[in-house]
Enzyme design. Structure first.
Site, short mmCIF file in Angstrom:
data_model
loop_
_atom_site.label_atom_id
_atom_site.label_comp_id
_atom_site.label_asym_id
_atom_site.label_seq_id
_atom_site.Cartn_x
_atom_site.Cartn_y
_atom_site.Cartn_z
N HIS A 114 15.08 -2.54 64.18
CA HIS A 114 16.43 -2.69 63.66
C HIS A 114 17.41 -2.17 64.68
O HIS A 114 17.17 -1.14 65.30
CB HIS A 114 16.60 -1.97 62.32
CG HIS A 114 17.64 -2.59 61.44
ND1 HIS A 114 17.37 -3.58 60.54
CD2 HIS A 114 18.98 -2.37 61.35
CE1 HIS A 114 18.48 -3.94 59.91
NE2 HIS A 114 19.48 -3.22 60.39
N ASP A 193 22.24 -1.77 49.13
CA ASP A 193 22.66 -1.83 50.53
C ASP A 193 23.46 -3.10 50.77
O ASP A 193 24.47 -3.09 51.49
CB ASP A 193 21.46 -1.77 51.48
CG ASP A 193 21.92 -1.83 52.93
OD1 ASP A 193 22.68 -0.94 53.36
OD2 ASP A 193 21.56 -2.80 53.64
N SER A 215 21.57 3.08 55.47
CA SER A 215 21.52 1.62 55.32
C SER A 215 20.32 1.04 56.06
O SER A 215 19.57 0.20 55.54
CB SER A 215 22.84 1.03 55.84
OG SER A 215 22.73 -0.34 56.08
N LYS A 219 16.32 -0.15 54.30
CA LYS A 219 15.73 -1.50 54.43
C LYS A 219 14.34 -1.42 55.06
O LYS A 219 13.41 -2.11 54.66
CB LYS A 219 16.65 -2.40 55.28
CG LYS A 219 17.95 -2.79 54.57
CD LYS A 219 18.72 -3.86 55.30
CE LYS A 219 19.50 -3.40 56.50
NZ LYS A 219 20.68 -2.60 56.24
N1 URA Z 1 22.86 -2.10 60.51
C1 URA Z 1 22.63 -1.86 59.19
O1 URA Z 1 21.72 -2.42 58.60
N2 URA Z 1 23.44 -1.01 58.56
C2 URA Z 1 24.45 -0.37 59.17
O2 URA Z 1 25.14 0.40 58.53
C3 URA Z 1 24.68 -0.61 60.54
C4 URA Z 1 23.86 -1.48 61.20
#
Ligand code: URA
Length: 480
Positions: A114, A193, A215, A219
């Site tokens: 991510h 989220d 966040s 995930k």
């Molecule tokens: N990516 C995400 O999933 N959340 C954020 O807050 C910033 C980048």
């Protein structure tokens, strides 16, 4: 510092397991949740109890707490941060708002990547097929564009017909048949989220270390991964520009992930200028396909290979960095990653013909060239400014309900350090109409800085932070 209190004692305080006894959406006597005192307490630097956070978040999900109250609370968090206990609780609530996947029975290590958000960051569209071709599995849940940065979800949606609203069964099928899936938050997967993300995008509340950490990690925890590598951006286009802040974000995310049993590490990569040449959704898909054909820009390829290497090591698929990187490079060179990409597009209902014929992607009606007005070198190409320009072209959102235009954006023909002669092509603007094209072209002339000497080279992969380094650092030292 805006991140004050962001990471106090992140592993020191457990969420209170009894707190749900208070009930999520109302006080004990059944009266509706009174939100203003919670906002005011956070504004004044206080801490919310676990049950209060639960009530606020559950109320928001149930639409009992309106956007304006949640936006005010998020802004207070931007200034005051979270304590460790609040951060862990907030993250747990995001995870628990939907399903937590597990992949027993699906062969191969399940890995995640991510990015903290960048401009021209189409890494996932290349990396996922590369690691799938290497035998890893990536069940990826991405976000849509956030503030001046692009989101993988919006890029994927630029492919005609491609569906990102995936449920668990879809993801399992894709993991088995393709090796990766790219979807978004749904009503069943981290819906909280999804709601907060859309609100933060348009309320100036993205740039908060704990909100970003929660966040992202929520995930990744819910994805059911065996290993995670975070791409933490550093530089003008990153949400936390400085290297120290980015390193702290990396450490907080690694330790937060560990709290949920997920092993993570991070690479800090440069986001001073956009990654690659294309910025804008369909344009970036086109560049991703070129990269999968072995013709990608060097900076994009470098970040993809660095992440693929770390993922292969983290998943135990390789023991040494060199062979891991060679395998990743081979997947780009021999067409196996491109073949996975085509299967992915088809597997999520998209038009697989875009792979051989990218002219099937959305295209803007007006394309304007921007040319150099002097000899010299490109010395500055501020990623944030380019990202904001693409938002103004219609490639990002200004309100929650905005529809983005997948076709618009810019292609940067010259990047920092490139030599220029007067009249050389600097960039092309892809716009919905002539007025927008003219405005963007004029702005680009200002954004692209030139000088007589080449600027100092900036390393692309700046730092690696492993799980051990993150665990060893005392985050309390930064307590504001
Ligand atoms: N990516 C995400 O999933 N959340 C954020 O807050 C910033 C980048």
């Amino acid at each position: 510092m805006a991140l004050r209190g962001a990471s106090r004692n992140i592993l020191g305080v457990s969420p209170d397991p009894q707190s749900r006894a208070y009930g999520p959406r109302a006080s004990r006597d059944g009266t509706p949740l009174h939100v203003p005192p919670l906002i005011a307490r956070k504004r004044d630097g206080g801490e919310l109890a676990p049950a209060e956070l639960d009530a606020l978040l559950d109320g928001y999900l149930a639409e009992a707490v309106p956007d304006y109250q949640m936006a005010a609370f998020l802004m207070a968090v931007c200034f005051r941060g979270f304590t460790d206990a609040e951060l862990v609780r907030w993250t747990a609530r995001l995870v628990d708002s939907g399903e937590r996947w597990s992949w027993n029975g699906v062969p191969g290590p399940k890995v995640g990547k991510h990015s903290t958000g960048g401009v021209g960051d189409k890494v996932s569209l290349v990396l996922a097929p590369v690691v799938a071709a290497m035998g890893l599995r990536m069940p990826k849940v991405s976000g849509r564009g956030l503030a001046h940065t692009g989101g993988t979800l919006d890029k994927a949606r630029a492919i005609p017909g491609l569906r990102v609203n995936l449920d668990r069964a879809d993801v399992e099928r894709l993991l088995r048949e393709v090796g990766f899936a790219i979807g978004g938050q749904t009503a069943r997967f981290t819906p909280l989220d999804g709601r907060l993300y859309a609100l933060r995008d348009v309320t100036g509340t993205v740039e908060s270390l704990p909100l970003i950490a929660a966040s992202i990690i929520a995930k990744k925890v819910a994805e059911g991964l065996d290993a995670l590598v975070l791409d933490v951006k550093v530089g003008s286009g990153a949400f936390l520009a400085g290297e120290e802040a980015a390193a702290e974000l990396a450490r907080v995310m690694i330790r937060l992930a560990a709290r949920f049993g997920l092993r993570a590490e991070a690479l800090l990569t440069s986001m001073e200028e956009p990654l690659g040449r294309a910025v804008g959704n369909a344009l970036e898909v086109r560049e991703a396909i070129e990269t999968l054909r072995g013709r990608g820009p060097a900076d994009l390829v470098e970040v993809v290979l660095a992440l693929a290497e770390r993922l292969a090591l983290a998943a135990g698929a390789e023991r040494d960095a060199e062979p891991a990187r060679r395998r990743a490079a081979a997947a780009l060179a021999d067409g196996s990653a491109l073949e996975r990409f085509g299967r992915w597009v088809a597997g999520q209902g998209g038009d697989p013909a875009v792979v051989d014929d990218p002219s099937r992607l959305p295209a803007a009606p007006v394309v304007r060239e921007v040319r150099a007005t002097a000899d010299g070198f490109v010395s500055r190409l501020d990623a944030r400014e380019v990202g904001l320009l693409v938002v103004r072209l219609g490639g990002g959102r200004r309100t929650k309900a905005d529809r983005i235009d997948p076709a618009v954006g810019v292609v940067l023909e010259r990047k920092c350090g490139d030599r220029l002669a007067r009249g050389d092509l600097l960039a092309t603007v892809h716009a919905a109409d002539s007025a927008a094209a003219d405005a963007a072209a004029a702005e680009l002339e200002r954004i692209v800085g030139t000088s007589g000497d080449p600027p100092p080279a900036v390393p692309l992969v700046r730092l690696r932070i492993g799980a051990e380094a993150a665990a060893a650092c005392d985050l309390r030292a930064d307590d504001g």
